[in-house]
Design a protein around this motif. Sequence first.
Motif, PDB file in Angstrom:
ATOM      1  N   TYR A  61       0.814  -1.220   0.000  1.00  0.00           N
ATOM      2  CA  TYR A  61       0.000   0.000   0.000  1.00  0.00           C
ATOM      3  C   TYR A  61       0.847   1.270   0.000  1.00  0.00           C
ATOM      4  O   TYR A  61       0.760   2.082  -0.928  1.00  0.00           O
ATOM      5  CB  TYR A  61      -0.933  -0.035   1.216  1.00  0.00           C
ATOM      6  CG  TYR A  61      -1.854   1.157   1.341  1.00  0.00           C
ATOM      7  CD1 TYR A  61      -2.958   1.314   0.498  1.00  0.00           C
ATOM      8  CD2 TYR A  61      -1.642   2.120   2.321  1.00  0.00           C
ATOM      9  CE1 TYR A  61      -3.812   2.397   0.625  1.00  0.00           C
ATOM     10  CE2 TYR A  61      -2.489   3.205   2.461  1.00  0.00           C
ATOM     11  CZ  TYR A  61      -3.577   3.337   1.615  1.00  0.00           C
ATOM     12  OH  TYR A  61      -4.417   4.415   1.741  1.00  0.00           O
ATOM     13  N   LEU A  62       1.665   1.464   0.999  1.00  0.00           N
ATOM     14  CA  LEU A  62       2.433   2.701   1.105  1.00  0.00           C
ATOM     15  C   LEU A  62       3.467   2.803  -0.015  1.00  0.00           C
ATOM     16  O   LEU A  62       3.696   3.892  -0.560  1.00  0.00           O
ATOM     17  CB  LEU A  62       3.105   2.794   2.472  1.00  0.00           C
ATOM     18  CG  LEU A  62       2.149   2.910   3.672  1.00  0.00           C
ATOM     19  CD1 LEU A  62       2.939   2.915   4.976  1.00  0.00           C
ATOM     20  CD2 LEU A  62       1.285   4.150   3.556  1.00  0.00           C
ATOM     21  N   ASP A  69       3.066   9.006  -6.295  1.00  0.00           N
ATOM     22  CA  ASP A  69       3.478  10.391  -6.053  1.00  0.00           C
ATOM     23  C   ASP A  69       4.631  10.779  -6.973  1.00  0.00           C
ATOM     24  O   ASP A  69       4.637  11.867  -7.569  1.00  0.00           O
ATOM     25  CB  ASP A  69       3.920  10.565  -4.595  1.00  0.00           C
ATOM     26  CG  ASP A  69       2.759  10.556  -3.617  1.00  0.00           C
ATOM     27  OD1 ASP A  69       1.605  10.730  -4.050  1.00  0.00           O
ATOM     28  OD2 ASP A  69       3.024  10.367  -2.404  1.00  0.00           O
ATOM     29  N   ASN A 121      -7.156   7.749   8.257  1.00  0.00           N
ATOM     30  CA  ASN A 121      -6.402   6.633   7.680  1.00  0.00           C
ATOM     31  C   ASN A 121      -5.140   6.482   8.513  1.00  0.00           C
ATOM     32  O   ASN A 121      -4.181   7.241   8.352  1.00  0.00           O
ATOM     33  CB  ASN A 121      -6.075   6.927   6.212  1.00  0.00           C
ATOM     34  CG  ASN A 121      -5.286   5.823   5.538  1.00  0.00           C
ATOM     35  OD1 ASN A 121      -4.714   4.955   6.195  1.00  0.00           O
ATOM     36  ND2 ASN A 121      -5.235   5.846   4.214  1.00  0.00           N
ATOM     37  N   GLN A 124      -1.540   6.144   7.122  1.00  0.00           N
ATOM     38  CA  GLN A 124      -0.862   7.360   6.679  1.00  0.00           C
ATOM     39  C   GLN A 124      -0.820   8.433   7.774  1.00  0.00           C
ATOM     40  O   GLN A 124      -0.406   9.567   7.491  1.00  0.00           O
ATOM     41  CB  GLN A 124      -1.566   7.938   5.444  1.00  0.00           C
ATOM     42  CG  GLN A 124      -1.585   7.018   4.257  1.00  0.00           C
ATOM     43  CD  GLN A 124      -2.282   7.640   3.050  1.00  0.00           C
ATOM     44  OE1 GLN A 124      -2.834   8.740   3.126  1.00  0.00           O
ATOM     45  NE2 GLN A 124      -2.254   6.949   1.925  1.00  0.00           N
ATOM     46  N   ASP A 125      -1.267   8.095   8.978  1.00  0.00           N
ATOM     47  CA  ASP A 125      -1.395   9.091  10.054  1.00  0.00           C
ATOM     48  C   ASP A 125      -2.187  10.300   9.569  1.00  0.00           C
ATOM     49  O   ASP A 125      -1.835  11.457   9.837  1.00  0.00           O
ATOM     50  CB  ASP A 125      -0.007   9.547  10.553  1.00  0.00           C
ATOM     51  CG  ASP A 125       0.724   8.439  11.295  1.00  0.00           C
ATOM     52  OD1 ASP A 125       0.055   7.629  11.952  1.00  0.00           O
ATOM     53  OD2 ASP A 125       1.964   8.377  11.195  1.00  0.00           O
ATOM     54  N   LEU A 126      -3.277  10.016   8.874  1.00  0.00           N
ATOM     55  CA  LEU A 126      -4.076  11.069   8.235  1.00  0.00           C
ATOM     56  C   LEU A 126      -5.404  11.235   8.955  1.00  0.00           C
ATOM     57  O   LEU A 126      -6.109  10.254   9.221  1.00  0.00           O
ATOM     58  CB  LEU A 126      -4.313  10.708   6.761  1.00  0.00           C
ATOM     59  CG  LEU A 126      -5.141  11.693   5.923  1.00  0.00           C
ATOM     60  CD1 LEU A 126      -4.380  13.002   5.756  1.00  0.00           C
ATOM     61  CD2 LEU A 126      -5.467  11.090   4.564  1.00  0.00           C
ATOM     62  N   SER A 148      -4.565   9.271  -3.640  1.00  0.00           N
ATOM     63  CA  SER A 148      -3.583   9.090  -2.567  1.00  0.00           C
ATOM     64  C   SER A 148      -4.058   8.092  -1.519  1.00  0.00           C
ATOM     65  O   SER A 148      -3.308   7.764  -0.599  1.00  0.00           O
ATOM     66  CB  SER A 148      -3.296  10.441  -1.884  1.00  0.00           C
ATOM     67  OG  SER A 148      -4.385  10.837  -1.065  1.00  0.00           O
ATOM     68  N   GLN A 149      -5.313   7.611  -1.647  1.00  0.00           N
ATOM     69  CA  GLN A 149      -5.884   6.703  -0.659  1.00  0.00           C
ATOM     70  C   GLN A 149      -6.063   5.279  -1.174  1.00  0.00           C
ATOM     71  O   GLN A 149      -6.206   4.343  -0.394  1.00  0.00           O
ATOM     72  CB  GLN A 149      -7.238   7.240  -0.175  1.00  0.00           C
ATOM     73  CG  GLN A 149      -7.165   8.613   0.474  1.00  0.00           C
ATOM     74  CD  GLN A 149      -6.200   8.641   1.642  1.00  0.00           C
ATOM     75  OE1 GLN A 149      -6.373   7.931   2.633  1.00  0.00           O
ATOM     76  NE2 GLN A 149      -5.143   9.453   1.527  1.00  0.00           N
TER      77      GLN A 149
END
Length: 332
Positions: A61-62, A69, A121, A124-126, A148-149
């Motif tokens: 995922y990340l 990006d 999320n 992502q610490d979002l 981005s998700q």
Amino acid sequence: MSITIDKDPDSAVLPERIKRFPFPFSSDSYRYSANVEPAHKTVPTEAGAWGAGLIDIDENYLQELAERDGILARDPSRMQVLPHMGPAVWDAITALLPVMAEENPSIMSFHREGNTCRWRNTLQDLDVEFTVGDDDSLPMGPLRFLGSQIQDDIVLLDIREDTMWLDAGLVTFAADWSFGFDVGMNFLEIHGPVPRVKEERIVSRAHQFLMRLQPGEQYRRTNWTMTVGQRLDTSTETYPEWGPDRATIADDPDLPNKLHLRVEVQHLIRLPHTGVLLFLVRSYLLPLADIARVPAWRETFGHVLAELPEDMAEYKGIIRYRKAASDWLLAR
């Protein structure tokens, strides 16, 4: 009637990337077909299963979102939204985020009151609040935020003049096609180069099916090709970076580790408010060495490659190495 699939006795020790892989073949030959089925349907395989959720979040995922990006930073044209498609992007956001929160409650949450939304999320610490319809409430813009998700590529097809038009999208992981070239084209024009589809009326039947989808309906299909290296971005724009590998991989002693089966799980969703067709494309890569760890997959894929007609192998870009791949698989 229940169907029992005999799994390899060592399947329990297989890594998750193999257990979750959407192996696309059910027989020893392959031809183009619509192969559409309802979404959210678990598909058992000889190694495990896939398909229970709409948005798959896995160990990559990340990494894959970071790769996206970088691609967008180098080539912003991979994301385009024609002016009339803004409401459809918001429709996609408000359709997908609640599903992601429901499918992954331990890492994601979504809360909405009126047009005010809060999305969390933890991967992502979002923790973000935004207002539906207000593009400025998401600093990166709504489509870039959605991209981005989720690991999927995003295509939005507007429906007018009795057909579908590719009028918005974010596509960083295209498999030998160009999103920028196709923007503004209609569905039949986009699929014109595919061999056999006109004679067999596959695209026209798919077109009719998609045009009949009702708001809120969700379906999916799979597609496949092969890729040299662990490379998701094999777009036309980057061909000089990956195209030459096709000519040399057949003679590479490390072929089993470098050559990957690439499978796309494509979700087809008629958005509930705008009626736009949301087309999500999630791409998975698995090297032949991993395919061979599942005996049924090794044999089936080996036969598929050996039997595939020349024009289809040429279109998929695998004609120069498909025999080497098939020979390796079937000799195991």
